[in-house]
Scaffold this motif. Structure first.
Motif, short mmCIF file in Angstrom:
data_model
loop_
_atom_site.label_atom_id
_atom_site.label_comp_id
_atom_site.label_asym_id
_atom_site.label_seq_id
_atom_site.Cartn_x
_atom_site.Cartn_y
_atom_site.Cartn_z
N ILE A 10 0.87 -1.35 -0.06
CA ILE A 10 0.07 0.12 -0.11
C ILE A 10 0.89 1.29 -0.08
O ILE A 10 0.68 2.37 -0.86
N LEU A 11 1.86 1.36 0.91
CA LEU A 11 2.89 2.57 0.97
C LEU A 11 3.60 2.75 -0.33
O LEU A 11 3.86 3.82 -0.77
N ALA A 12 4.00 1.48 -0.96
CA ALA A 12 4.91 1.62 -2.09
C ALA A 12 3.76 2.18 -3.30
O ALA A 12 4.35 2.68 -4.18
N SER A 13 2.77 1.77 -3.28
CA SER A 13 1.66 2.05 -4.25
C SER A 13 1.45 3.71 -4.22
O SER A 13 1.48 4.55 -5.13
N PHE A 66 -8.66 -3.63 -7.56
CA PHE A 66 -9.69 -4.30 -6.58
C PHE A 66 -10.37 -5.75 -7.21
O PHE A 66 -10.15 -6.77 -6.47
N LEU A 67 -10.73 -5.52 -8.42
CA LEU A 67 -11.24 -6.55 -9.07
C LEU A 67 -10.26 -7.75 -9.37
O LEU A 67 -10.47 -8.83 -9.39
N TRP A 68 -9.09 -7.21 -9.78
CA TRP A 68 -8.03 -8.29 -10.34
C TRP A 68 -7.47 -9.07 -9.14
O TRP A 68 -7.26 -10.19 -9.14
N GLY A 69 -7.57 -8.21 -7.76
CA GLY A 69 -7.30 -9.07 -6.56
C GLY A 69 -8.20 -9.85 -6.11
O GLY A 69 -8.09 -10.66 -4.92
N SER A 70 -9.58 -9.84 -6.45
CA SER A 70 -10.66 -10.58 -6.00
C SER A 70 -10.61 -12.18 -6.37
O SER A 70 -10.78 -12.60 -7.63
N SER A 81 -2.41 -9.58 -4.46
CA SER A 81 -1.67 -8.18 -4.12
C SER A 81 -2.28 -6.91 -4.72
O SER A 81 -2.01 -5.94 -4.37
N ALA A 82 -2.72 -7.29 -5.90
CA ALA A 82 -3.70 -6.25 -6.57
C ALA A 82 -4.60 -5.51 -5.69
O ALA A 82 -4.67 -4.24 -5.89
N THR A 83 -5.30 -6.12 -4.85
CA THR A 83 -6.09 -5.35 -3.86
C THR A 83 -5.35 -4.40 -3.16
O THR A 83 -5.94 -3.14 -3.10
N TYR A 84 -4.23 -4.46 -2.58
CA TYR A 84 -3.39 -3.55 -1.76
C TYR A 84 -2.86 -2.52 -2.76
O TYR A 84 -2.77 -1.43 -2.29
#
Length: 172
Positions: A10-13, A66-70, A81-84
């Motif tokens: 999250i922080l890196a993003s 969010f969808l890719w991480g679901s 990890s895509a969710t984060y």
């Protein structure tokens, strides 16, 4: 340990989004996306700007992550990890909205900082708006702001070299 990794993602993003925002502001918004961005640089009385569509694009990117991480939607094809990453993009969007639209352009609240980094952010972005048209310019980021004195020197150089049309009111 996974929670630490997720927080770091999250922080890196959030940090990476400042570079993405800088790049897209300089090369898309002041390039082929100028039709959407132009009204942001011109006086108007509208509540919304075409420029706000870039925020919609950012929301679509966040939602897509969010969808890719679901796992629920994609099962084994999901990339958790895509969710984060999506959370990081969303947090950056909130920071952008508060700083750029709220603090700098005072679309949501009125407060003019007298000192510190908040004042530097406002000064840097006002210098970004010192150019007329999409050519040239300084300070394309939204959270990281360079020293206003250096930005004024760069605007003066751009004006002298004919790279940008700069308003006289900046003192460059």
């Amino acid at each position: 340990m996974q929670i630490v990794i997720n927080i770091l993602i999250i922080l890196a993003s959030v940090a990476a989004m400042e570079f993405v925002a800088w790049w897209s502001h300089k090369y898309i918004m002041h390039g082929w996306g100028w039709a959407w961005h132009r009204d942001h640089h011109e006086p108007h009385d509208n509540v919304l700007e075409k420029n706000d569509l870039f925020g919609v694009v950012g929301a679509v990117i966040s939602i897509s992550m969010f969808l890719w991480g679901s796992r629920l939607l994609l099962g084994e094809w999901a990339f958790p990890s895509a969710t984060y990453i999506g959370i990081g993009v969303m947090i950056y969007g909130a920071i952008y909205t508060l700083i750029h639209d709220g603090l700098v352009h005072q679309r949501y609240f009125k407060w003019v900082p007298k000192k510190g980094y908040a004042k530097r952010l406002v000064q840097a972005h006002k210098l970004h708006h010192a150019t007329i048209g999409k050519e040239g310019g300084v300070s394309f980021g939204f959270i990281l702001a360079e020293d206003p004195a250096k930005l004024k020197q760069e605007l003066k150089r751009q004006r002298e070299q004919g790279v940008a049309v700069v308003r006289d009111a900046i003192g460059a």
